[in-house]
Scaffold this motif. Structure first.
Motif, mmCIF file in Angstrom:
data_model
loop_
_atom_site.group_PDB
_atom_site.id
_atom_site.type_symbol
_atom_site.label_atom_id
_atom_site.label_comp_id
_atom_site.label_asym_id
_atom_site.label_seq_id
_atom_site.Cartn_x
_atom_site.Cartn_y
_atom_site.Cartn_z
ATOM 1 N N ASN A 106 0.827 -1.211 0.000
ATOM 2 C CA ASN A 106 0.000 0.000 0.000
ATOM 3 C C ASN A 106 0.861 1.260 0.000
ATOM 4 O O ASN A 106 0.638 2.180 -0.805
ATOM 5 C CB ASN A 106 -0.935 0.002 1.210
ATOM 6 C CG ASN A 106 -2.037 -1.031 1.097
ATOM 7 O OD1 ASN A 106 -2.386 -1.469 -0.002
ATOM 8 N ND2 ASN A 106 -2.583 -1.444 2.227
ATOM 9 N N GLU A 107 1.825 1.302 0.902
ATOM 10 C CA GLU A 107 2.649 2.508 1.044
ATOM 11 C C GLU A 107 3.558 2.711 -0.169
ATOM 12 O O GLU A 107 3.673 3.821 -0.693
ATOM 13 C CB GLU A 107 3.492 2.419 2.325
ATOM 14 C CG GLU A 107 2.696 2.416 3.615
ATOM 15 C CD GLU A 107 1.985 3.728 3.874
ATOM 16 O OE1 GLU A 107 2.352 4.754 3.258
ATOM 17 O OE2 GLU A 107 1.051 3.737 4.701
ATOM 18 N N LEU A 108 4.208 1.647 -0.608
ATOM 19 C CA LEU A 108 5.152 1.761 -1.709
ATOM 20 C C LEU A 108 4.440 2.062 -3.025
ATOM 21 O O LEU A 108 4.894 2.909 -3.811
ATOM 22 C CB LEU A 108 5.979 0.479 -1.823
ATOM 23 C CG LEU A 108 7.052 0.440 -2.919
ATOM 24 C CD1 LEU A 108 8.015 1.603 -2.786
ATOM 25 C CD2 LEU A 108 7.804 -0.887 -2.867
ATOM 26 N N SER A 109 3.316 1.406 -3.266
ATOM 27 C CA SER A 109 2.568 1.636 -4.508
ATOM 28 C C SER A 109 2.089 3.079 -4.593
ATOM 29 O O SER A 109 2.222 3.736 -5.643
ATOM 30 C CB SER A 109 1.372 0.684 -4.595
ATOM 31 O OG SER A 109 1.793 -0.658 -4.653
ATOM 32 N N GLU A 110 1.559 3.579 -3.494
ATOM 33 C CA GLU A 110 1.077 4.965 -3.479
ATOM 34 C C GLU A 110 2.228 5.935 -3.735
ATOM 35 O O GLU A 110 2.087 6.896 -4.503
ATOM 36 C CB GLU A 110 0.423 5.265 -2.129
ATOM 37 C CG GLU A 110 -0.143 6.676 -2.021
ATOM 38 C CD GLU A 110 -0.810 6.933 -0.678
ATOM 39 O OE1 GLU A 110 -1.102 8.105 -0.401
ATOM 40 O OE2 GLU A 110 -1.034 5.970 0.087
ATOM 41 N N PHE A 111 3.356 5.680 -3.115
ATOM 42 C CA PHE A 111 4.510 6.569 -3.281
ATOM 43 C C PHE A 111 5.015 6.577 -4.724
ATOM 44 O O PHE A 111 5.265 7.634 -5.301
ATOM 45 C CB PHE A 111 5.632 6.137 -2.336
ATOM 46 C CG PHE A 111 6.898 6.919 -2.513
ATOM 47 C CD1 PHE A 111 6.994 8.223 -2.059
ATOM 48 C CD2 PHE A 111 8.007 6.345 -3.134
ATOM 49 C CE1 PHE A 111 8.179 8.958 -2.223
ATOM 50 C CE2 PHE A 111 9.180 7.056 -3.300
ATOM 51 C CZ PHE A 111 9.265 8.375 -2.842
#
Length: 260
Positions: A249-254
């Motif tokens: 979630n965090e990496l994809s959004e970034f």
């Protein structure tokens, strides 16, 4: 009293030379032993958890390709123009990061190039970023990241002009990147005993002012990969599946937000 020109006096230089020669051989032997021990230690890799890696190999939506310099994790179809060069922690098998990074590959279409550091130690690897990016010539937007000491090396590579962002897993920069336009994401673990939350907070000012800092609850140092336990680490209470979902979630959004 020894008289000048006596046999005893004549023997002294020979004894001295033999002593120096013997000392030199002992020093050389000790040096060789140190090198052998170091190489044996460096090549004792923390092996990837087979069950976690097998889930990625069985996933029809991603492909895993082994090259001399890296392990490439890519979408089976519709690969985008986003790429991430990811550098493992010290003596950690590159395959140990497949499961934690595969979700981002599925979600974003990004290609992840997991480096194989020289002697399994990123800090000794002075090869340029192109060593890894050249393996995927169709990617136009590059990020660089890493876990633990791999993150320290990623900070050094972040000054490359082709890099758009920096990603850290349980890591921090030793010196501040020179780039003023760099975006950064720092994921840390609340129970990390090796890159503690306090250490990451103390070095936060070395990263860009708008860096996104996310502390993952119940995550220790080793949970950013799948390779067992490390001495001195805290205890992970979050299961690896949940951690993989949070990282995704965090990496994809970034990656998607930072992409021009």
């Amino acid at each position: 009293m020894i008289q000048p020109g006596s046999q005893t006096e004549a023997r002294r230089p020979g004894r001295l030379r033999r002593g120096i020669r013997a000392g030199g051989w002992w020093s050389l032997t000790a040096f060789v032993l140190v090198v052998i021990v170091f190489l044996a230690w460096a090549n004792t890799v923390r092996v990837a958890d087979r069950a976690a890696a097998d889930q990625v190999f069985a996933n029809p939506n991603v492909t895993v390709t082994d090259t001399p310099n890296s392990v490439i994790l890519a979408p089976t179809d519709d690969a985008g123009d986003i790429g991430l060069v990811f550098i493992p922690g010290a003596r950690v098998d590159p395959y140990a990061y497949l499961y934690k990074l595969a979700g981002t590959v599925e979600d974003t279409g990004a290609t992840v190039v997991i480096a194989k550091p020289v002697l399994n130690l990123a800090i000794l690897d002075q090869r340029p970023l192109s060593t890894f990016t050249d393996a995927v010539p169709d990617v136009s937007t590059w990020f660089v990241g890493g876990h633990s000491i791999g993150g320290v090396r990623a900070c050094m590579l972040a000054d490359d002009s082709k890099v758009d962002g920096l990603v850290l897993f349980g890591s921090y920069c030793a010196t501040s990147p020179k780039r003023t336009d760099l975006r950064a994401l720092s994921l840390s673990g609340s129970t990390d005993g090796l890159s503690t939350p306090e250490q990451i907070a103390d070095r936060a000012d070395l990263l860009p002012s708008d860096t996104r800092f996310v502390e993952l609850e119940g995550v220790n140092h080793a949970r950013f990969g799948d390779y067992g336990v490390e001495n001195g680490d805290g205890v992970a209470t979050a299961p690896t599946d949940a951690v993989a979902a949070e990282i995704t979630n965090e990496l994809s959004e970034f990656l998607l937000e930072t992409t021009p």
